[in-house]
Design a protein around this motif. Structure first.
Motif, short mmCIF file in Angstrom:
data_model
loop_
_atom_site.label_atom_id
_atom_site.label_comp_id
_atom_site.label_asym_id
_atom_site.label_seq_id
_atom_site.Cartn_x
_atom_site.Cartn_y
_atom_site.Cartn_z
N ASP A 119 27.53 54.55 36.14
CA ASP A 119 28.41 54.04 37.20
C ASP A 119 28.94 52.65 36.88
OD1 ASP A 119 28.07 56.32 38.68
OD2 ASP A 119 26.38 55.52 39.85
N LYS A 120 28.30 52.00 35.90
CA LYS A 120 28.71 50.64 35.54
C LYS A 120 29.19 50.57 34.09
CE LYS A 120 25.84 48.45 39.04
NZ LYS A 120 25.56 49.71 39.75
N HIS A 157 36.99 43.86 35.72
CA HIS A 157 36.59 45.10 36.39
C HIS A 157 36.35 44.78 37.87
CE1 HIS A 157 34.21 48.56 37.62
NE2 HIS A 157 34.61 49.19 36.52
N PRO A 158 37.01 45.46 38.79
CA PRO A 158 36.95 45.11 40.22
C PRO A 158 35.53 45.04 40.77
CG PRO A 158 38.69 46.71 39.83
CD PRO A 158 37.92 46.59 38.54
N GLU A 159 34.69 46.00 40.41
CA GLU A 159 33.34 46.03 40.97
C GLU A 159 32.46 44.93 40.37
OE1 GLU A 159 31.71 49.91 40.63
OE2 GLU A 159 33.29 50.86 41.81
N ALA A 160 32.58 44.73 39.06
CA ALA A 160 31.81 43.66 38.41
C ALA A 160 32.22 42.31 38.97
CB ALA A 160 32.02 43.71 36.90
N ARG A 161 33.53 42.14 39.12
CA ARG A 161 34.07 40.90 39.67
C ARG A 161 33.53 40.64 41.07
NH1 ARG A 161 39.06 39.07 37.87
NH2 ARG A 161 40.05 37.39 39.07
N GLN A 162 33.57 41.68 41.91
CA GLN A 162 33.10 41.52 43.29
C GLN A 162 31.61 41.24 43.35
OE1 GLN A 162 35.28 41.41 45.94
NE2 GLN A 162 33.44 40.57 46.92
N TYR A 163 30.86 41.87 42.47
CA TYR A 163 29.41 41.62 42.45
C TYR A 163 29.13 40.14 42.19
CZ TYR A 163 24.49 41.69 41.20
OH TYR A 163 23.15 41.43 41.16
N TRP A 187 31.63 47.79 33.22
CA TRP A 187 31.30 46.42 33.63
C TRP A 187 31.18 45.47 32.43
CZ3 TRP A 187 28.02 45.13 38.46
CH2 TRP A 187 28.48 45.88 39.55
N ASP A 203 29.97 38.10 45.19
CA ASP A 203 28.96 38.31 46.23
C ASP A 203 27.68 37.55 45.92
OD1 ASP A 203 30.71 39.97 47.57
OD2 ASP A 203 29.78 41.85 46.88
N TRP A 210 22.04 47.83 33.82
CA TRP A 210 23.42 48.28 33.96
C TRP A 210 23.96 48.89 32.66
CZ3 TRP A 210 25.49 43.12 36.45
CH2 TRP A 210 25.01 43.04 37.78
#
Length: 510
Positions: A155-156, A190-196, A159, A199, A150
């Motif tokens: 794209d990250k 970070h919304p995407e890092a958080r969601q990852y 993150w 998940d 990453w």
């Protein structure tokens, strides 16, 4: 008595059994404060599958040594026989080369090839559950491995926090944003890092049915993230447990994280005191009680704190005893006696049951040896069986009754059950005289470890212990002449003789 009468008499126990309410036969969910946790570093425990031994070198303390999930499966009965009800594993996620310990993660949703497969993990959980044991998995939300892909992925780009070390360990922003030991620090805002991360946490629960997470480096992650994390994972499985690592000796600081929804924390303040008190004799046990009183004041539920003697980040307890020219086995028995009888969830690091030696990391992570004397693990098993039998040892209040020199006596009471714990941490035999007003009048203390017995006499209990020994007492009625039992013993032959006499007379009149 007629045959019909005998039949009715024999029928009574069966009628009583089936008259019990259905709920009495149902299995109740075991509260987490009743758990006893065995902590395993996966790579250093047991090699059950040599086919995954890639670049294994048992002579290199920083290389893989071959331990895997199959090895843990093969030793589940060994762990259960010592009385443990839960197993905590170091991270099993895919790691960068050299990440034998599991904390240099390269993929949060894959099993490290050295440890086995996803099916191995599923089987471990299933077979543990068959033995009524729970599985806790180590989860890392703070960082990735040093060379994570990453870092080079545009794209990250957002993150991670800016690459800078933690310069001020007393500054919370530094703790949460700095790179711990140079490990790339994830930005949970970070919304995407958080969601990852959310998940990934959900993935292992849904795929393997684990029972809890031990959360690594909690204080390096913002509380807001942990609040969402706790709600998320607990929505996926009832009674899911979160054990946090907040490496700090101030209980007020640790307790602040309890508000995030994390259930429990490893009790570092108690760990520090236990090492000082029990690594050599003639130390007062009073400081341990002081820690409890602080915990009682600051935590919502101090009974859930994880208590421990050593772990994968610190010098082993055995080394501390050796450095003070003490016999590790004797010193460990004293420390474990307190660990299993004081409030909290006992956590025992693999190898402690054989007094495994070890200095600083990685020396404290040596390969487990199963071919050693089993005296200490039998002692652990005895402590576990006592703790499991008496609820006062898991949920009872905790009161110090005596503290002089190295001798201390504690009382725990719950559900009309009273237990007295006596520890002689001195280098000579000691005596504690306790007024009956602090225990009970006209009772007796029945020893469960050493089979000692102390009856109240002249308004007092006199507890005498040999050097460096401990005893756990249960408060019972005084034993004496059992007149009821003697009467029955005497009455049976008398009634039998009367029956024979009556039967003979009946025959003579026929």
């Amino acid at each position: 008595m007629s045959r019909r009468g005998i039949f009715k008499l024999c029928l009574i126990p069966f009628l009583l059994f089936y008259a019990l309410p259905a709920s009495a036969a149902e299995k109740e969910e075991r509260a987490w404060q009743n758990e006893m946790i065995y902590f395993v570093m996966v790579d250093r425990f047991n090699n059950g599958d040599t086919s995954n031994d890639v670049e294994v070198n048992t002579k290199d303390p920083k290389a893989y040594h071959g331990g895997d999930l199959r090895g843990i499966i093969n030793q589940l009965d060994y762990i259960k026989e010592m009385g443990f009800t839960s197993i905590w594993l170091t991270p099993i996620f895919e790691n960068e080369p050299g990440g034998y310990h599991g904390y240099w993660i390269s993929d949060f949703m894959k099993v490290e090839e050295h440890f086995g497969t996803l099916d191995d993990m599923k089987e471990l959980v299933e077979k543990a559950h068959e033995r009524d044991m729970k599985i806790i998995l180590d989860f890392v939300a703070n960082h990735t491995g040093y060379q994570h892909e990453w870092l080079n992925d545009s794209d990250k780009a957002g993150w991670f926090h800016e690459n800078q070390p933690i310069s001020n360990w007393d500054n919370q922003d530094d703790l949460e944003n700095g790179w711990l030991f140079g490990l790339p620090d994830l930005d949970q805002s970070h919304p995407e890092a958080r969601q990852y991360l959310l998940d990934a946490a959900a993935y292992w629960i849904e795929e393997t049915d684990i029972d809890g997470y031990r959360l690594d480096t909690v204080r390096h992650v913002p509380k807001e993230f942990w609040e969402e994390f706790a709600v998320h994972v607990k929505s996926l499985k009832e009674n899911f447990f979160l054990l946090g690592e907040v490496w700090d000796n101030d209980p007020r600081y640790l307790a602040e994280y309890e508000k995030t929804g994390i259930d429990s924390f490893v009790d570092y303040p108690l760990y520090e005191e236990m090492g000082a008190v029990f690594s050599e004799p003639d130390k007062s046990i009073g400081p341990l009680y002081d820690v409890w009183r602080r915990n009682e004041a600051y935590y919502q539920n101090p009974y859930l704190l994880g208590t421990f003697l050593d772990n994968h980040d610190n010098v082993r307890f055995t080394r501390k005893a050796i450095q003070k020219q003490q016999h590790p086995g004797t010193r460990l028995k004293m420390a474990l006696s307190y660990l299993y009888t004081a409030p909290g969830i006992p956590i025992v690091y693999y190898g402690t049951e054989i007094a495994m030696d070890g200095g600083e990391d990685p020396d404290n992570r040596q390969l487990m040896n199963f071919r050693t004397d089993d005296e200490l693990n039998k002692y652990i098993g005895k402590l576990a069986s006592i703790r499991k039998e008496f609820s006062a040892l898991t949920e009872g209040n905790f009161e110090m009754l005596y503290d002089q020199g190295g001798m201390a006596v504690f009382k725990r009471t719950a559900n009309n059950e009273q237990m007295i714990i006596a520890l002689n941490n001195s280098s000579k035999a000691e005596k504690a005289v306790l007024d009956s007003s602090v225990i009970a009048e006209n009772k007796e203390l029945k020893g469960l470890l050493l089979d000692d017995s102390v009856a109240e006499q002249n308004g007092a209990y006199e507890i005498v212990l040999d050097r460096e020994t401990a005893e756990i007492y249960r408060l019972e009625d005084k034993t004496g002449i059992n007149y009821s039992f003697i009467s029955v013993i005497v009455l049976i032959p008398v009634l039998f003789a009367a029956f024979l006499f009556a039967n003979r007379r009946k025959k003579n009149h026929q």
